[in-house]
Design an enzyme around this catalytic site. Structure first.
Site, mmCIF file in Angstrom:
data_model
loop_
_atom_site.group_PDB
_atom_site.id
_atom_site.type_symbol
_atom_site.label_atom_id
_atom_site.label_comp_id
_atom_site.label_asym_id
_atom_site.label_seq_id
_atom_site.Cartn_x
_atom_site.Cartn_y
_atom_site.Cartn_z
ATOM 1 N N GLY A 165 -34.688 100.980 17.300
ATOM 2 C CA GLY A 165 -35.239 99.937 16.447
ATOM 3 C C GLY A 165 -34.236 98.887 16.033
ATOM 4 C CG HIS A 208 -43.217 105.105 20.764
ATOM 5 N ND1 HIS A 208 -42.105 104.330 20.566
ATOM 6 C CD2 HIS A 208 -42.845 106.068 21.630
ATOM 7 C CE1 HIS A 208 -41.107 104.813 21.293
ATOM 8 N NE2 HIS A 208 -41.536 105.875 21.944
ATOM 9 N NE ARG A 297 -30.357 108.259 23.894
ATOM 10 C CZ ARG A 297 -31.387 108.388 23.083
ATOM 11 N NH1 ARG A 297 -31.940 109.584 22.924
ATOM 12 N NH2 ARG A 297 -31.894 107.365 22.433
#
Length: 645
Positions: A165, A208, A297
Site C-alpha cells: 500500500g 482483493h 515470495r
C-alpha cells in the site's frame, strides 16, 4: 537437503522458518541488528550473527554482510522471509555468486514481476486479464494527469515498485491529482528507492483475491487455492481468509488457471502469490477479475492457506530450493474448512492507526481454540519485549481454522477476546469489531469496507463500573493475597501496620476517579462516588509500572495510577506547542514562522514506519517556530510552537 540455512529476516517470520527447519533437522543461523540482539528469533536459532546497527539500511538491507555471515557459519542457503531483501534480484545475484542457494525464485523471475508496469505487459501477452490503465515509462505530471482523464475518475496512483500500500493514492477528481501524485512519489521513493508510478482505473466495489502458486525447477506449477484479502485499510491487509467467501466453482477455475498461467509464463520456482482485483458489484464473475501484481515470495498471510490445505509452505520452499520436485500434484491438493488470520499490531485505531511503541509488560494469547476449531499464534515477541520504532510494529498473527466460515469467524472473535496485551496500544478491539461487522460476517466485503465504517469500528466504549472497580482494587495492592502463616492473612486486605481502607486515584483519558478500597465481612469492596461495588472474581487485570489494564472482551482499558511525588510540570510544551506523535522524519514543511494558520490546516508531513502522516494545526494561531524539513525527530519532540496569546 540442506544441513544449515541462514534466515535473512527477523521477527515472527524468522521464528516461523526456524520452526519448520528444526522439524526437518536443518540447523539455522539468525542475523540481527543491535536492536534485536535479545529478540526471540535470535534465541531460537542455532547460531546468530550481528550485522549492524538498528536502522534497516545498516543491517537487514546489507546483503553483503548477510552473505558474509552465511559463508562464515557454513550455511548452504539463505531464506529471505518477506520484506527487506526478499524481492531484490540484486541480492539473489549476490547470493548465487557466492556459491549459495537462494530459497526462492530466480533473479530473472523477480525482475520480470518486480515492476508492476512491466509485469502487466508480460501478463497481457500471456493472456492473463489486466485492469485498464497506463503502465508506460513517462512520468511527467501533464502526461499522467492526461492519462488519468482518459481512463476516467476515480483513478488509483500506484508505485510501480514494492507493495504494502505504500506509494498508493486514490484520486476522485482532477483537482486533487497533482498533490496525490507528489505524495505517492515521495512515499514510493522513501520505501523502494523508485518514485515511478502507474495509473489505473479504480474499481468501485473492489475485492482483493489472491492465489497461492508454487513451482519447481522441473517446469511444474500448481495452485493452492485462493485467499481473500479485501479487509484493508490504507491498502494494507488487516484480516485475511481462505477460501474466499462467495467463490463459485466457475470463478475459482478461471482465477486459478490464470494464476498458474502467470507462474508458468516466467518459469517460476518456489512460493509466489498472484494478486487479482475483482469487481464484486454483481457477485464473483469469471469476466470481472484482473491481474494486479505478483509477490515473488512467501506472503504474510500464508498460514491461512496452510490451514485449509494441510501443506507446510516453508517445507515446500526448502525442498524445491534443494532441487526436489513439488511434493504434490494439483489433483492431490485438497481444500478443507475455513481459516482466518488477524494481524495484531501495536497501533492506535482511535488515532487513525498511528503506530505505537512501548514495552509489552503483559502478553497472553489463548492456549487453544473454541470447540471444533484450532488456533495458531505466529509471533516474534515475548512478554517484556519492547516494540521498536525501527521496524514493523506487528505483535502477532492470530490464525484460526474450523469446518466452515461461520464457525471459524466465531473462533476468531473468541480468540481476539481472549488475547491480552498491556504496555502498548494495540488493535485487538478494532479487529474484533470488524469480525463482528454484519457485512463482514456475511462475506459481503470489499476494500473500502473499513474506510466506510472506520468511526464505528474504532469507537471504544468507556470502561464499565466493574472495570473501574477492578482497576482500583488492583492499583491499591489489596487484592494481592499474602502467603505467610499469620491467620489474619486469610482476610484479604488486612494488614497489621497499615489501614484496611486504602484510597487510590485512577486517570483514564482526561478524567480522574478517586476510589476507596476496604475490607468488609472478609470481602474486598471498592467505593466510588459513595457506592460500594464488589469485584467479579473473573476480572482480567494486568498491573504494570504506573498503570493498571483491565480487559473487557477484546478491549484493553488502561488506567494511569498517578504518582503524587512526580513533577507535574510539562517541560517545554502545553497548549502552545505541537509534538510528534511518534519518531519519524520531517519530509515536508508547509508553514513558516510568523504565519497565521487555521485549525485543521496541514503544517507538515512526518514519515514514520515507511508511511506519511500529515500533522495539522490543532487550533487557530500564529506559528512562532517550526521544525526544519529533513530533520529526524523523536516521539514527543516539539514540532511547532505557537505564539502565546
Amino acid at each position: 537437503m540442506f544441513s544449515k540455512i541462514l534466515i535473512a529476516n527477523r521477527g515472527e517470520i524468522a521464528c516461523r522458518i526456524i520452526r519448520t527447519a528444526r522439524r526437518m533437522g536443518i540447523a539455522t543461523v539468525a542475523v540481527h541488528s543491535d536492536a534485536d540482539a535479545g529478540a526471540l528469533f535470535v534465541r531460537e536459532a542455532d547460531e546468530a550473527v550481528r550485522i549492524g546497527p538498528a536502522p534497516v539500511g545498516e543491517s537487514y538491507l546489507r546483503g553483503d554482510r548477510i552473505v558474509e555471515a552465511a559463508l562464515a557459519t557454513g550455511a548452504q542457503a539463505i531464506h529471505p522471509g518477506y520484506g527487506f531483501l526478499s524481492e531484490n534480484p540484486g541480492f539473489v545475484d549476490l547470493v548465487t555468486a557466492a556459491g549459495l542457494v537462494f530459497i526462492g525464485p530466480s533473479a530473472a523471475s523477480i525482475r520480470a514481476m518486480g515492476l508492476k508496469d512491466a509485469a502487466k505487459e508480460l501478463m497481457e501477452k500471456a493472456g492473463v486479464p489486466i485492469v485498464p490503465g497506463y503502465h508506460g515509462a513517462g512520468q511527467a505530471l501533464v502526461l499522467l494527469a492526461g492519462k488519468a482523464r482518459e481512463i476516467g475518475y476515480p483513478v488509483l496512483i500506484k508505485a510501480r515498485a514494492g507493495g504494502g500500500g505504500k506509494g498508493m493514492r486514490r484520486v476522485e477528481h482532477p483537482d486533487g491529482f497533482a498533490d496525490a501524485l507528489a505524495s505517492a512519489k515521495r512515499e514510493a521513493k522513501a520505501a523502494f528507492g523508485d518514485e515511478a508510478v502507474l495509473i489505473e482505473k479504480y474499481v468501485e466495489k473492489p475485492r482483493h483475491i489472491e492465489v497461492q502458486v508454487f513451482g519447481d525447477n522441473f517446469g511444474n506449477a500448481v495452485h493452492l487455492f485462493e485467499r481473500d484479502c479485501s479487509a484493508q485499510r490504507r491498502h494494507q491487509k488487516v484480516i485475511e481468509e481462505a477460501p474466499a467467501p462467495g467463490m463459485t466453482a466457475e470463478m475459482r477455475a478461471a482465477m486459478t488457471d490464470a494464476a498458474v498461467t502467470a507462474a508458468k509464463a516466467i518459469g517460476y520456482s518456489g512460493a509466489g502469490t498472484i494478486e487479482f482485483i475483482v469487481d464484486a458489484s454483481e457477485g464473483l464473475r469469471p469476466d470481472r477479475f484482473w491481474f494486479m501484481e505478483m509477490n515473488t515470495r512467501l506472503q504474510v498471510e500464508h498460514p491461512v492457506t496452510e490451514m485449509v490445505t494441510g501443506v507446510d509452505l516453508v517445507e515446500w520452499q526448502l525442498r524445491v530450493a534443494a532441487g526436489e520436485k513439488l511434493p504434490l500434484s494439483q489433483d492431490e491438493i485438497r481444500l478443507s474448512g475455513h481459516a482466518f488470520e488477524a494481524r495484531i499490531y501495536a497501533e492506535d485505531p482511535t488515532r487513525d492507526f498511528l503506530p505505537a511503541i512501548g514495552t509489552l509488560h503483559h502478553l497472553k494469547f489463548p492456549a487453544s481454540g473454541a470447540e471444533g476449531s484450532s488456533i495458531r499464534i505466529e509471533t516474534g515477541v515475548r512478554q517484556g519485549d519492547a516494540i521498536s520504532p525501527f521496524y514493523d510494529p506487528m505483535i502477532a498473527k492470530l490464525v484460526v481454522h474450523a469446518g466452515d466460515r461461520a464457525s471459524a469467524l466465531d473462533a476468531l472473535v473468541d480468540a481476539l477476546e481472549s488475547t491480552e496485551v498491556a504496555g502498548s496500544t494495540v488493535n485487538t478491539a478494532f479487529l474484533a469489531a470488524l469480525a463482528r461487522d454484519p457485512d463482514f460476517s456475511a462475506g459481503d466485503v470489499d476494500t473500502g469496507l473499513i474506510a466506510r465504517r472506520q468511526a464505528a469500528l474504532t469507537a471504544i466504549a468507556q470502561p464499565s463500573p466493574a472495570s473501574v472497580a477492578a482497576a482500583a482494587l488492583a492499583a491499591s495492592g489489596a487484592s494481592l493475597l499474602k502467603t505467610g502463616a499469620d491467620p489474619w492473612d486469610a482476610l484479604a486486605g488486612y494488614a497489621h501496620w497499615s489501614p484496611v481502607r486504602r484510597t487510590v486515584t485512577l486517570a483514564y483519558g482526561e478524567s480522574e476517579t478517586i476510589a476507596a478500597v476496604h475490607a468488609k465481612a472478609g470481602r474486598l469492596l471498592v467505593e466510588i462516588d459513595g457506592a460500594e461495588r464488589s469485584v467479579p472474581p473473573a476480572s482480567r487485570v494486568a498491573v504494570w509500572p504506573g498503570h493498571v489494564t483491565v480487559f473487557e472482551g477484546s478491549v484493553a482499558h488502561s488506567f494511569k495510577v498517578p504518582d503524587p511525588f512526580a513533577d507535574a510540570a510539562d517541560a517545554g510544551g502545553g497548549a502552545g506547542s505541537l509534538r510528534a506523535p511518534m519518531p519519524g522524519l520531517v519530509k515536508v514543511v508547509r508553514a513558516s514562522a510568523g504565519e497565521h494558520v487555521s485549525k485543521g490546516q496541514a503544517l507538515l508531513v512526518l514519515e514514520a514506519m515507511k508511511m506519511e502522516h500529515t500533522i495539522s494545526a490543532p487550533h487557530d494561531g500564529e506559528v512562532a517556530e517550526i521544525v526544519a524539513e529533513g530533520q529526524q525527530v523523536t516521539d514527543g519532540a516539539v514540532l511547532v510552537r505557537f505564539v502565546e496569546t
